[in-house]
Write a protein that holds these residues in place. Structure first.
Motif, mmCIF file in Angstrom:
data_model
loop_
_atom_site.group_PDB
_atom_site.id
_atom_site.type_symbol
_atom_site.label_atom_id
_atom_site.label_comp_id
_atom_site.label_asym_id
_atom_site.label_seq_id
_atom_site.Cartn_x
_atom_site.Cartn_y
_atom_site.Cartn_z
ATOM 1 N N ALA A 178 -2.474 -6.326 36.290
ATOM 2 C CA ALA A 178 -1.659 -5.904 37.434
ATOM 3 C C ALA A 178 -0.259 -5.489 37.029
ATOM 4 C CB ALA A 178 -1.596 -7.037 38.465
ATOM 5 N N ASP A 179 0.214 -5.940 35.850
ATOM 6 C CA ASP A 179 1.561 -5.606 35.387
ATOM 7 C C ASP A 179 1.605 -4.313 34.577
ATOM 8 O OD1 ASP A 179 2.556 -7.917 36.574
ATOM 9 O OD2 ASP A 179 2.149 -9.132 34.777
ATOM 10 N N GLY A 180 0.451 -3.627 34.473
ATOM 11 C CA GLY A 180 0.423 -2.384 33.719
ATOM 12 C C GLY A 180 0.328 -2.581 32.222
ATOM 13 N N ARG A 181 -0.077 -3.763 31.800
ATOM 14 C CA ARG A 181 -0.294 -4.023 30.370
ATOM 15 C C ARG A 181 -1.788 -3.911 30.061
ATOM 16 N NH1 ARG A 181 3.756 -5.704 27.458
ATOM 17 N NH2 ARG A 181 2.301 -6.481 25.865
ATOM 18 N N LEU A 193 -30.812 -10.055 8.279
ATOM 19 C CA LEU A 193 -30.431 -10.251 6.892
ATOM 20 C C LEU A 193 -29.010 -9.805 6.616
ATOM 21 C CD1 LEU A 193 -33.725 -9.103 5.100
ATOM 22 C CD2 LEU A 193 -32.908 -11.447 5.468
ATOM 23 N N ALA A 194 -28.517 -8.836 7.378
ATOM 24 C CA ALA A 194 -27.164 -8.344 7.151
ATOM 25 C C ALA A 194 -26.133 -9.431 7.367
ATOM 26 C CB ALA A 194 -26.886 -7.171 8.078
ATOM 27 N N SER A 195 -26.469 -10.401 8.238
ATOM 28 C CA SER A 195 -25.499 -11.458 8.510
ATOM 29 C C SER A 195 -25.261 -12.336 7.293
ATOM 30 C CB SER A 195 -25.983 -12.320 9.685
ATOM 31 O OG SER A 195 -27.216 -12.940 9.379
ATOM 32 N N LEU A 196 -26.191 -12.311 6.311
ATOM 33 C CA LEU A 196 -26.021 -13.085 5.102
ATOM 34 C C LEU A 196 -24.997 -12.456 4.179
ATOM 35 C CD1 LEU A 196 -29.783 -13.905 4.345
ATOM 36 C CD2 LEU A 196 -28.096 -15.328 5.543
ATOM 37 N N PHE A 197 -24.748 -11.178 4.352
ATOM 38 C CA PHE A 197 -23.862 -10.481 3.422
ATOM 39 C C PHE A 197 -22.570 -9.975 4.087
ATOM 40 C CE2 PHE A 197 -28.276 -9.900 2.174
ATOM 41 C CZ PHE A 197 -28.266 -10.394 0.879
ATOM 42 N N PHE A 198 -22.567 -9.856 5.387
ATOM 43 C CA PHE A 198 -21.396 -9.288 6.060
ATOM 44 C C PHE A 198 -20.868 -10.274 7.087
ATOM 45 C CE2 PHE A 198 -24.128 -5.734 4.812
ATOM 46 C CZ PHE A 198 -23.261 -4.994 4.034
ATOM 47 N N GLY A 199 -19.547 -10.348 7.165
ATOM 48 C CA GLY A 199 -18.910 -11.233 8.133
ATOM 49 C C GLY A 199 -18.638 -10.482 9.437
ATOM 50 N N ASN A 200 -18.099 -11.187 10.389
ATOM 51 C CA ASN A 200 -17.755 -10.591 11.678
ATOM 52 C C ASN A 200 -16.396 -9.899 11.580
ATOM 53 O OD1 ASN A 200 -20.129 -11.733 12.695
ATOM 54 N ND2 ASN A 200 -19.064 -13.591 13.389
ATOM 55 N N LEU A 201 -16.245 -8.866 12.352
ATOM 56 C CA LEU A 201 -14.991 -8.099 12.374
ATOM 57 C C LEU A 201 -14.408 -8.151 13.776
ATOM 58 C CD1 LEU A 201 -12.897 -6.125 11.153
ATOM 59 C CD2 LEU A 201 -14.452 -4.258 11.788
ATOM 60 N N THR A 202 -13.124 -8.502 13.856
ATOM 61 C CA THR A 202 -12.441 -8.557 15.146
ATOM 62 C C THR A 202 -11.161 -7.723 15.066
ATOM 63 O OG1 THR A 202 -13.276 -10.799 15.577
ATOM 64 C CG2 THR A 202 -11.383 -10.052 16.870
ATOM 65 N N GLN A 203 -11.012 -6.877 16.058
ATOM 66 C CA GLN A 203 -9.785 -6.081 16.164
ATOM 67 C C GLN A 203 -9.207 -6.281 17.564
ATOM 68 O OE1 GLN A 203 -9.909 -1.961 14.234
ATOM 69 N NE2 GLN A 203 -12.110 -2.340 14.507
ATOM 70 N N LYS A 204 -7.873 -6.210 17.636
ATOM 71 C CA LYS A 204 -7.209 -6.379 18.926
ATOM 72 C C LYS A 204 -6.014 -5.435 19.012
ATOM 73 C CE LYS A 204 -6.767 -10.478 20.630
ATOM 74 N NZ LYS A 204 -6.299 -11.875 20.918
ATOM 75 N N SER A 205 -5.835 -4.856 20.201
ATOM 76 C CA SER A 205 -4.676 -3.990 20.467
ATOM 77 C C SER A 205 -4.103 -4.369 21.828
ATOM 78 C CB SER A 205 -5.074 -2.505 20.453
ATOM 79 O OG SER A 205 -3.973 -1.686 20.822
ATOM 80 N N GLU A 206 -2.776 -4.518 21.902
ATOM 81 C CA GLU A 206 -2.100 -4.861 23.142
ATOM 82 C C GLU A 206 -0.871 -3.976 23.310
ATOM 83 O OE1 GLU A 206 -1.144 -8.968 22.665
ATOM 84 O OE2 GLU A 206 -3.151 -9.675 23.224
ATOM 85 N N GLY A 207 -0.548 -3.684 24.569
ATOM 86 C CA GLY A 207 0.623 -2.845 24.829
ATOM 87 C C GLY A 207 0.763 -2.548 26.309
ATOM 88 N N THR A 208 1.431 -1.449 26.620
ATOM 89 C CA THR A 208 1.673 -1.068 28.011
ATOM 90 C C THR A 208 1.077 0.315 28.279
ATOM 91 O OG1 THR A 208 3.826 -0.115 27.435
ATOM 92 C CG2 THR A 208 3.795 -2.428 28.146
ATOM 93 N N VAL A 209 0.884 0.578 29.581
ATOM 94 C CA VAL A 209 0.390 1.881 30.012
ATOM 95 C C VAL A 209 1.576 2.671 30.575
ATOM 96 C CG1 VAL A 209 -1.215 3.127 31.504
ATOM 97 C CG2 VAL A 209 -1.863 0.909 30.546
ATOM 98 N N THR A 210 1.845 3.836 30.026
ATOM 99 C CA THR A 210 2.959 4.680 30.444
ATOM 100 C C THR A 210 2.427 6.004 31.004
ATOM 101 O OG1 THR A 210 3.242 5.816 28.315
ATOM 102 C CG2 THR A 210 4.301 3.665 28.563
#
Length: 361
Positions: A178-181, A193-210
């Motif tokens: 509601a604050d435009g963020r 099987l891929a889970s034995l060789f690859f880890g999890n990936l997390t990305q995050k982006s935060e900011g405002t809407v202009t």
């Protein structure tokens, strides 16, 4: 006894009578001929016609019965067309009737005269009245633009190389409060099987809407639980400085207007159509670069959602590494297909399998 001068006068008269005897006979004969001619023929003058044309005057033979002139008939019979009138003066103008005085039985006399209609327009166009204004339909371009999505959840299948079976799943959640963020969270998990060789990936982006779209304030990248595989970026827009942190240390760079991170740039197209600007400055927490995108065409992508019409963009950094994005035209240019080609030739591809959206109330 008469005087001699009297006799002289009588003698002269007798001499003149003898000398002009033939002349008197000729004169008498002429008089008799004129009398005979006038007794046989008379001159008849026709009455003027009703239409004002001048009629010819000619001789007609007198009828035996009447001896007086009769008035001409009031009905005028026009002459044959090949006989042109001989008059050289124009006919007299026809007198107009005086208008009747205005009264209760003749109310139209109190109104202004009606001008004659234009015959050319009257024959080709329908009459228009001031009481019936023309109406035109609003063009489709004037329709209000759709509001950007307030909340989006997109699920992807992750494919590796030429494999047809998914090696992982990914989910991206986009939200505006509601604050435009705004906030964008992307998680990728390997499976099988891929889970034995690859880890999890997390990305995050935060900011405002202009007015210009998304304006990042913070970005983070975390692969697995290893701290050495963590990257962050802080955007100091007040001083136009970007602060980056990774395993190699801290660094700064001068912020450029419109700078995005590797996650926010894919959702910036909801606010700025993809072909308006083919250059974009981005950071992944390790470096800040301006990338040029090329328009690869309009493609149809086959997904679990069905056939999706997309705009295909390609980002290349000049080496073997490149990123391709397919943006769905019917979903406000949301990313529905993402392909990443690494320097070693490894290809990781994400294809949308489900989309949930909502707009502001």
């Amino acid at each position: 006894m008469r005087p001699p001068i009297f006799h002289q006068t009588i003698n002269r008269l007798k001499l003149l009578l003898v000398q002009h005897k033939m002349l008197l006979l000729a004169a008498a004969g002429s008089i008799l001929l004129h009398i005979a001619f006038l007794s046989e023929f008379s001159i008849s003058l026709p009455q003027p016609a009703d239409d004002g044309q001048t009629l010819d005057m000619h001789l007609v033979q007198q009828q035996a019965a009447p001896t007086t002139l009769q008035p001409a008939s009031k009905t005028y019979q026009p002459k044959p067309e090949h006989r042109a009138p001989k008059a050289s003066t124009p006919p007299p103008p026809v007198a107009e009737e005086a208008p009747a005085p205005a009264n209760a039985n003749n109310p139209i006399e109190d109104k202004a005269p009606i001008p004659p209609a234009d015959t050319d327009q009257a024959s080709n166009e329908p009459a228009k009245t001031a009481e019936t204004p023309e109406t035109t339909s609003a063009p489709e371009d004037d329709a209000p633009a759709k509001s950007a999505y307030q909340h989006v959840e997109t699920e992807f299948e992750v494919l590796r190389g030429g494999d047809t079976s998914a090696v992982g799943v990914s989910k991206i959640v986009f939200n505006i409060d509601a604050d435009g963020r705004y906030s964008i969270i992307s998680t990728t998990q390997a499976k099988g099987l891929a889970s034995l060789f690859f880890g999890n990936l997390t990305q995050k982006s935060e900011g405002t809407v202009t007015e210009d779209g998304l304006r990042p304030g913070f970005y983070s990248y975390q692969y697995g639980s290893n701290a050495n595989k963590s990257q962050t970026a802080n955007f100091d827009w007040a001083n136009n400085i970007l602060h980056m942190h990774n395993a190699k240390g801290d660094s700064t760079a001068k912020l450029v207007a419109g700078t995005q991170d590797f996650l926010s740039f894919m959702y910036q197209f909801m606010f700025m159509p993809p072909l308006d600007s083919m250059q974009i400055t981005m950071t992944n927490g390790k470096r800040l670069r301006t990338y040029a995108y090329s328009f690869e065409g309009e493609d149809t992508v086959t997904t679990r959602l069905g056939e999706l019409k997309t705009v295909h963009l390609l980002k290349s950094s000049g080496d073997e590494e490149k990123t391709e994005v397919w943006l769905a035209s019917d979903y406000q240019y949301l990313p529905v297909r993402i392909r990443k080609t690494e320097k070693d030739g490894t290809v990781i591809e994400q294809i949308a399998s489900a989309i949930k959206t909502s707009v502001p109330d």
